[in-house]
Design an enzyme around this catalytic site. Sequence first.
Site, PDB file in Angstrom:
ATOM      1  N   ARG A  22       0.399  -1.200   0.024  1.00 37.45           N
ATOM      2  CA  ARG A  22       0.334  -0.417   0.233  1.00 37.45           C
ATOM      3  C   ARG A  22       0.632   0.890  -0.002  1.00 37.45           C
ATOM      4  O   ARG A  22       2.535   1.037   0.941  1.00 37.45           O
ATOM      5  CB  ARG A  22      -1.257  -0.262   1.011  1.00 37.45           C
ATOM      6  CG  ARG A  22      -2.350  -0.576   1.454  1.00 37.45           C
ATOM      7  CD  ARG A  22      -3.333  -0.860   0.379  1.00 37.45           C
ATOM      8  NE  ARG A  22      -4.049  -1.434   0.094  1.00 37.45           N
ATOM      9  CZ  ARG A  22      -4.507  -2.705  -0.472  1.00 37.45           C
ATOM     10  NH1 ARG A  22      -3.548  -2.833  -1.651  1.00 37.45           N
ATOM     11  NH2 ARG A  22      -5.704  -3.305  -0.548  1.00 37.45           N
ATOM     12  N   HIS A  73      -0.933   0.210  -9.878  1.00 45.06           N
ATOM     13  CA  HIS A  73      -1.412  -0.193  -9.323  1.00 45.06           C
ATOM     14  C   HIS A  73      -1.778  -1.598 -10.023  1.00 45.06           C
ATOM     15  O   HIS A  73      -3.686  -2.097  -9.712  1.00 45.06           O
ATOM     16  CB  HIS A  73      -2.880  -0.095  -8.369  1.00 45.06           C
ATOM     17  CG  HIS A  73      -3.535  -0.250  -6.492  1.00 45.06           C
ATOM     18  ND1 HIS A  73      -3.396   0.003  -5.801  1.00 45.06           N
ATOM     19  CD2 HIS A  73      -3.073  -1.883  -6.126  1.00 45.06           C
ATOM     20  CE1 HIS A  73      -3.853  -1.049  -5.006  1.00 45.06           C
ATOM     21  NE2 HIS A  73      -3.670  -2.061  -6.025  1.00 45.06           N
TER      22      HIS A  73
HETATM   23  N1  LIG Z   1      -0.703  -4.130  -5.195  1.00 48.76           N
HETATM   24  C1  LIG Z   1      -1.324  -5.145  -5.578  1.00 48.76           C
HETATM   25  O1  LIG Z   1      -2.122  -5.138  -6.508  1.00 48.76           O
HETATM   26  C2  LIG Z   1      -1.871  -5.855  -4.426  1.00 48.76           C
HETATM   27  C3  LIG Z   1      -2.602  -6.633  -4.688  1.00 48.76           C
HETATM   28  C4  LIG Z   1      -3.251  -7.567  -3.451  1.00 48.76           C
HETATM   29  C5  LIG Z   1      -2.489  -7.011  -2.365  1.00 48.76           C
HETATM   30  N2  LIG Z   1      -1.793  -6.318  -1.255  1.00 48.76           N
HETATM   31  C6  LIG Z   1      -1.648  -5.713  -0.632  1.00 48.76           C
HETATM   32  O2  LIG Z   1      -0.620  -7.000   0.120  1.00 48.76           O
HETATM   33  C7  LIG Z   1      -1.227  -6.973   1.381  1.00 48.76           C
HETATM   34  C8  LIG Z   1      -0.786  -8.616   1.433  1.00 48.76           C
HETATM   35  O3  LIG Z   1      -1.808  -9.151   0.789  1.00 48.76           O
HETATM   36  P1  LIG Z   1      -1.923 -10.655   1.851  1.00 48.76           P
HETATM   37  O4  LIG Z   1      -2.810 -11.711   1.043  1.00 48.76           O
HETATM   38  O5  LIG Z   1      -0.319 -11.684   2.225  1.00 48.76           O
HETATM   39  O6  LIG Z   1      -2.072 -11.101   3.409  1.00 48.76           O
HETATM   40  P2  LIG Z   1      -2.023 -11.742   4.516  1.00 48.76           P
HETATM   41  O7  LIG Z   1      -2.146 -13.064   3.907  1.00 48.76           O
HETATM   42  O8  LIG Z   1      -2.798 -11.058   5.778  1.00 48.76           O
HETATM   43  O9  LIG Z   1      -0.634 -11.777   4.840  1.00 48.76           O
HETATM   44  C9  LIG Z   1       0.014 -10.361   5.928  1.00 48.76           C
HETATM   45  C10 LIG Z   1       1.593 -11.068   6.348  1.00 48.76           C
HETATM   46  O10 LIG Z   1       2.006  -9.752   6.959  1.00 48.76           O
HETATM   47  C11 LIG Z   1       2.430  -9.810   7.854  1.00 48.76           C
HETATM   48  N3  LIG Z   1       2.525  -8.647   9.124  1.00 48.76           N
HETATM   49  C12 LIG Z   1       0.597  -8.489   9.554  1.00 48.76           C
HETATM   50  N4  LIG Z   1       1.772  -7.207  10.301  1.00 48.76           N
HETATM   51  C13 LIG Z   1       2.949  -7.254  10.651  1.00 48.76           C
HETATM   52  C14 LIG Z   1       3.705  -6.614  11.556  1.00 48.76           C
HETATM   53  N5  LIG Z   1       3.244  -5.645  12.373  1.00 48.76           N
HETATM   54  N6  LIG Z   1       5.121  -6.707  11.599  1.00 48.76           N
HETATM   55  C15 LIG Z   1       5.154  -7.999  10.752  1.00 48.76           C
HETATM   56  N7  LIG Z   1       4.400  -8.299   9.355  1.00 48.76           N
HETATM   57  C16 LIG Z   1       3.573  -8.488   9.663  1.00 48.76           C
HETATM   58  C17 LIG Z   1       1.587 -11.011   8.711  1.00 48.76           C
HETATM   59  O11 LIG Z   1       2.404 -11.532   9.609  1.00 48.76           O
HETATM   60  P3  LIG Z   1       2.062 -13.316  10.193  1.00 48.76           P
HETATM   61  O12 LIG Z   1       1.564 -14.114   9.251  1.00 48.76           O
HETATM   62  O13 LIG Z   1       2.980 -13.139  11.617  1.00 48.76           O
HETATM   63  O14 LIG Z   1       0.452 -12.594  10.560  1.00 48.76           O
HETATM   64  C18 LIG Z   1       1.740 -11.845   7.131  1.00 48.76           C
HETATM   65  O15 LIG Z   1       2.608 -12.859   6.972  1.00 48.76           O
HETATM   66  C19 LIG Z   1      -2.497  -6.934   1.724  1.00 48.76           C
HETATM   67  O16 LIG Z   1      -2.723  -5.831   2.474  1.00 48.76           O
HETATM   68  C20 LIG Z   1      -2.252  -5.696   0.280  1.00 48.76           C
HETATM   69  O17 LIG Z   1      -2.174  -4.492   0.734  1.00 48.76           O
HETATM   70  C21 LIG Z   1      -1.187  -5.436  -2.551  1.00 48.76           C
END
Ligand SMILES: NC(=O)c1ccc[n+]([C@@H]2O[C@H](COP(=O)([O-])OP(=O)(O)OC[C@H]3O[C@@H](n4cnc5c(N)ncnc54)[C@H](OP(=O)(O)O)[C@@H]3O)[C@@H](O)[C@H]2O)c1
Length: 308
Positions: free
Chosen positions: A223, A271
């Site tokens: 983000r 994006h």
């Molecule tokens: N640019 C684009 O087109 C696009 C598309 C899709 C998604 N995204 C972004 O990608 C992000 C990730 O997606 P996802 O599905 O992989 O999310 P997810 O499965 O919820 O994974 C989030 C990861 O971040 C870690 N995390 C969260 N808070 C943290 C903190 N304070 N310190 C350290 N690690 C932390 C979590 O740790 P734990 O596993 O230990 O909980 C987990 O490993 C989305 O939230 C979105 O913003 C962007």
Amino acid sequence: MALLFLSPDDPADLWRREIASRMPDLGFRIWPEVGDPAEIEVALVWRPPPGELRRYPNLKAVLSLGAGVDGLLADQELPDVPVARMVDPSLRRTMIEYVLLAVLRHHRGFDRFEREQRARRWAYAFPPQAAERRVGVMGLGELGGAAAGLLADHGFQVLGWSRSPKAIDGVTSHAGRGELRTFLHRTEILVCLLPLTAETRGILDAAAFADLPHGACLINVARGEHLVEADLIEALDSGRLAGATLDVFREEPLPEDHPLWAHQKVLITPHVASYSWPATGADGVVENIRRALSGRPLAHQVDRAKGY
Ligand SMILES: NC(=O)c1ccc[n+]([C@@H]2O[C@H](COP(=O)([O-])OP(=O)(O)OC[C@H]3O[C@@H](n4cnc5c(N)ncnc54)[C@H](OP(=O)(O)O)[C@@H]3O)[C@@H](O)[C@H]2O)c1
């Protein structure tokens, strides 16, 4: 019994077709033509206007069309019903493609060669090996975990940073704030795939860049609010960072007069890092609609206290 579809960006007709082929009896209302609000039991949404979802008295669940739910959770009037985020094979596949492409571009110096080409300079450089390159992935969830695994399979030295420790083949796990600096010290190409929460907002700032080795590169596909853009520009101008690939921005579309557009060391994409296709995403969405209607816990349910 009806589903509310609300998204300015997603193909409503394709979603309708995929969902109807799996649940023909479910009504499909495309916002703002919602009919009787009392008939809406599930909402499938991306960036709904704040306060909109409280208009539906029988709403049982909110399903996000995106993996990130920061925009949804920022709605102070979001009803107190379960929220699930999008987890879809095509979202994962397109994200890991983008990350591999961006990492290879920095790793093989294509960012430098593009600048040299514009100056008509033949700037031969001996290519490094993947095994000599340390790539760090922040966030090891659905997307970051898959990207880290792919980078490790490709032969990079991969480090990961998440809230809790992870066991992913070929990936050295670092967890929690206490291990952030060690992770950054070792990372030459940094990939951000964190969710946006109070704890991660502004995490890509001058202090983080100072902890990276001199000449490191940044790839932000999470983000825009993770990044302090002025700190990045300063780090690039001072040579502290060698380049950046940015897919997300604080303000989208990025304003025409924004200094990042013209920066020689920055590649901007609008994006587009990953997409969810109705044909592959519908199975998971329909499973969650069935769960919501029968009162069962959702898959990939968001923990509102954690913010992801
Ligand atoms: N640019 C684009 O087109 C696009 C598309 C899709 C998604 N995204 C972004 O990608 C992000 C990730 O997606 P996802 O599905 O992989 O999310 P997810 O499965 O919820 O994974 C989030 C990861 O971040 C870690 N995390 C969260 N808070 C943290 C903190 N304070 N310190 C350290 N690690 C932390 C979590 O740790 P734990 O596993 O230990 O909980 C987990 O490993 C989305 O939230 C979105 O913003 C962007």
